[in-house]
Scaffold this motif. Structure first.
Motif, PDB file in Angstrom:
ATOM      1  N   ARG A  27       0.930  -1.174  -0.149  1.00 50.38           N
ATOM      2  CA  ARG A  27      -0.077   0.074   0.106  1.00 50.38           C
ATOM      3  C   ARG A  27       0.858   1.278  -0.044  1.00 50.38           C
ATOM      4  N   PRO A  28       0.541   2.228  -0.850  1.00 51.81           N
ATOM      5  CA  PRO A  28      -0.770   2.473  -1.533  1.00 51.81           C
ATOM      6  C   PRO A  28      -0.439   1.914  -3.044  1.00 51.81           C
ATOM      7  N   GLY A  29       0.145   0.985  -3.414  1.00 52.83           N
ATOM      8  CA  GLY A  29       0.374   0.404  -4.705  1.00 52.83           C
ATOM      9  C   GLY A  29      -0.226  -1.115  -4.889  1.00 52.83           C
ATOM     10  N   TYR A  30       0.494  -1.484  -5.768  1.00 58.45           N
ATOM     11  CA  TYR A  30       0.142  -2.928  -5.947  1.00 58.45           C
ATOM     12  C   TYR A  30       1.422  -3.579  -6.495  1.00 58.45           C
ATOM     13  N   GLY A  31       1.416  -4.931  -6.488  1.00 56.37           N
ATOM     14  CA  GLY A  31       2.556  -5.701  -6.986  1.00 56.37           C
ATOM     15  C   GLY A  31       2.383  -6.650  -8.264  1.00 56.37           C
ATOM     16  N   TRP A  32       3.012  -7.096  -9.001  1.00 57.29           N
ATOM     17  CA  TRP A  32       2.731  -7.921 -10.082  1.00 57.29           C
ATOM     18  C   TRP A  32       3.739  -9.108 -10.601  1.00 57.29           C
ATOM     19  N   ILE A  33       3.529 -10.006 -11.100  1.00 56.09           N
ATOM     20  CA  ILE A  33       4.105 -11.004 -11.700  1.00 56.09           C
ATOM     21  C   ILE A  33       3.473 -11.473 -12.979  1.00 56.09           C
ATOM     22  N   PHE A  34       4.244 -11.206 -14.084  1.00 55.47           N
ATOM     23  CA  PHE A  34       3.858 -11.403 -15.396  1.00 55.47           C
ATOM     24  C   PHE A  34       4.609 -12.406 -16.152  1.00 55.47           C
ATOM     25  N   PRO A  35       4.105 -13.529 -16.465  1.00 56.24           N
ATOM     26  CA  PRO A  35       5.257 -14.820 -17.198  1.00 56.24           C
ATOM     27  C   PRO A  35       5.399 -14.237 -18.611  1.00 56.24           C
ATOM     28  N   ALA A  36       6.801 -14.224 -18.884  1.00 58.31           N
ATOM     29  CA  ALA A  36       7.130 -13.806 -20.260  1.00 58.31           C
ATOM     30  C   ALA A  36       7.847 -14.693 -20.915  1.00 58.31           C
ATOM     31  N   PRO A  37       7.866 -14.543 -22.356  1.00 58.78           N
ATOM     32  CA  PRO A  37       8.661 -15.342 -22.828  1.00 58.78           C
ATOM     33  C   PRO A  37      10.141 -16.035 -22.485  1.00 58.78           C
ATOM     34  N   ASP A  38      10.567 -17.166 -22.774  1.00 55.68           N
ATOM     35  CA  ASP A  38      11.849 -17.835 -22.755  1.00 55.68           C
ATOM     36  C   ASP A  38      11.998 -18.171 -21.050  1.00 55.68           C
TER      37      ASP A  38
END
Length: 402
Positions: free
Chosen positions: A200-211
């Protein structure tokens, strides 16, 4: 040096603008302050509006041949609740995406000059922008152009030089890194967006990418206090927020434990909500993140950057076809951005989820029990539903009585 249109900035907005203009036979000079192949700090997520823009540009198949396809956005609340929102999604690092878009602009006939830095506009006796002063290999050169399009991203230096910057501080800030973890491929099947007290006051992320790589990061919107266009950063330490995200969200901790950080963590500013800059002056149009084309709630900006770049190109082309004067071209472009503005304002309203993460818990809890709400959340992702309604008083009431 001369051209019909000088496009400053070879990111998604600038390359999209240059490609549309060049396809129509316009002599376009596209410049960037970095050599081709430069990196860009971004979450790399391609949501439905980006897919639509890439299709309009005729490059969707090329992008998807390299991108990691994803079927859902995974929304994870502070208490661990999760809902997977379906959508047409993908991930491709900006280094590759921007290179593909730049090549598409060049294939259409746009000329590239890079590295070349925009120093100031060339202004004629009537006060109209008629080109630009550029710095190339330490020398200053002058380019004459009928129109200049600024697609220079979130850093306001070029906007200030052009006299169009109304807000010098960013709307938000983000920090991201790439982690190579082949053993975890398949463990992360969605674009995971995480709200918690730790970030807080934000957010986190995990995004699967290539390779076998993953894009991991944190973002904070409304990161600066602003007064009369200037201000100071709030008491926010992005690295501390990132560390807290990895400490309190076990999948992030596992990714950092088992994977290998590729390069270093990098931070970047965000300009959101189509605010912070004047959009035009005689002879000049501002587009992409320089115009604030990033959504404040999600931090997504690739699709809208390309869309606004194409709108700038279409305004110039309409002016050429119909013999419109400068004022009419500018008015047409500004009208097209004003038509988008209500949608940006609604995402700004939805941004309260970042300030009050318990709202994410409430939405997730109800969506797990309501197919209608899940469809509405998917509609927000696909831009067919109003994001502001999800967190309005009326919308929250409907969560319980729908």
């Amino acid at each position: 040096m001369q051209c019909d249109v000088l496009v400053v900035g070879a990111g998604p907005a600038g390359s999209a603008c240059a490609r549309v203009l060049a396809q129509a036979g316009v002599d376009v000079l596209l410049i960037d302050q970095a050599a081709p192949g430069r990196d860009k700090i971004c979450g790399d997520g391609l949501i439905p509006d980006a897919h639509a823009a890439l299709a309009r540009l005729g490059v969707l198949d090329q992008v998807m041949a390299r991108a990691q396809r994803v079927d859902h956005v995974g929304c994870i609340g502070p208490r661990g609740g999760r809902i997977d929102v379906p959508g047409t999604l993908a991930v491709l690092p900006r280094r590759e995406l921007d290179a593909l878009l730049l090549r598409a602009a060049q294939d259409a006939g746009a000329r590239l000059l890079a590295p070349a830095r925009f120093e100031a506009p060339v202004v004629d006796a009537a006060g109209r922008v008629a080109g630009a002063h550029l710095k190339v290999d330490g020398d200053e050169i002058e380019v004459q152009a009928q129109w200049v399009v600024l697609a220079t991203g979130a850093v306001p230096k070029a906007l200030s030089a052009a006299g169009l910057c109304e807000r010098h501080t960013p709307s938000g800030v983000a920090l991201r890194g790439y982690v190579r973890a082949p053993s975890l491929v398949g463990q992360f099947k969605a674009l995971e967006v995480v709200w918690s007290k730790a970030v807080r006051p934000g957010y986190g992320w995990i995004f699967p990418a290539p390779d076998g790589c993953f894009n991991i990061g944190v973002g904070v919107t409304n990161s600066h206090n602003t007064l009369n266009g200037k201000g100071a950063k709030k008491d926010i330490n992005l690295r501390a927020i990132f560390d807290a995200f990895c400490e309190h969200y076990e999948p992030a901790a596992r990714l950092m434990r088992e994977g290998e950080l590729v390069g270093e963590l990098k931070g970047a500013p965000l300009r959101c909500t189509l605010e912070g800059a004047r959009w035009t002056r005689p002879g000049l149009l501002v587009t992409g993140e320089a115009a604030g084309s990033t959504y404040s709630f999600t931090g997504e900006g690739i699709g809208k950057a390309m869309e606004t770049g194409m709108l700038a190109a279409e305004a110039v082309l309409q002016g050429r076809r119909q013999g419109l004067d400068d004022g009419a071209v500018r008015a047409g472009y500004e009208a097209s951005l004003h038509a988008l503005k209500p949608k940006f304002d609604l995402y700004q309203r939805a941004n309260r989820v970042n300030d009050m993460p318990w709202l994410a818990d409430l939405l997730i809890w109800r969506a797990q029990r309501s197919p209608t709400l899940l469809r509405r959340m998917s509609g927000v992702l696909n831009e067919t539903s109003n994001p502001g309604h999800l967190v309005s008083l009326k919308g929250l009431t409907r969560l319980f009585f729908e």
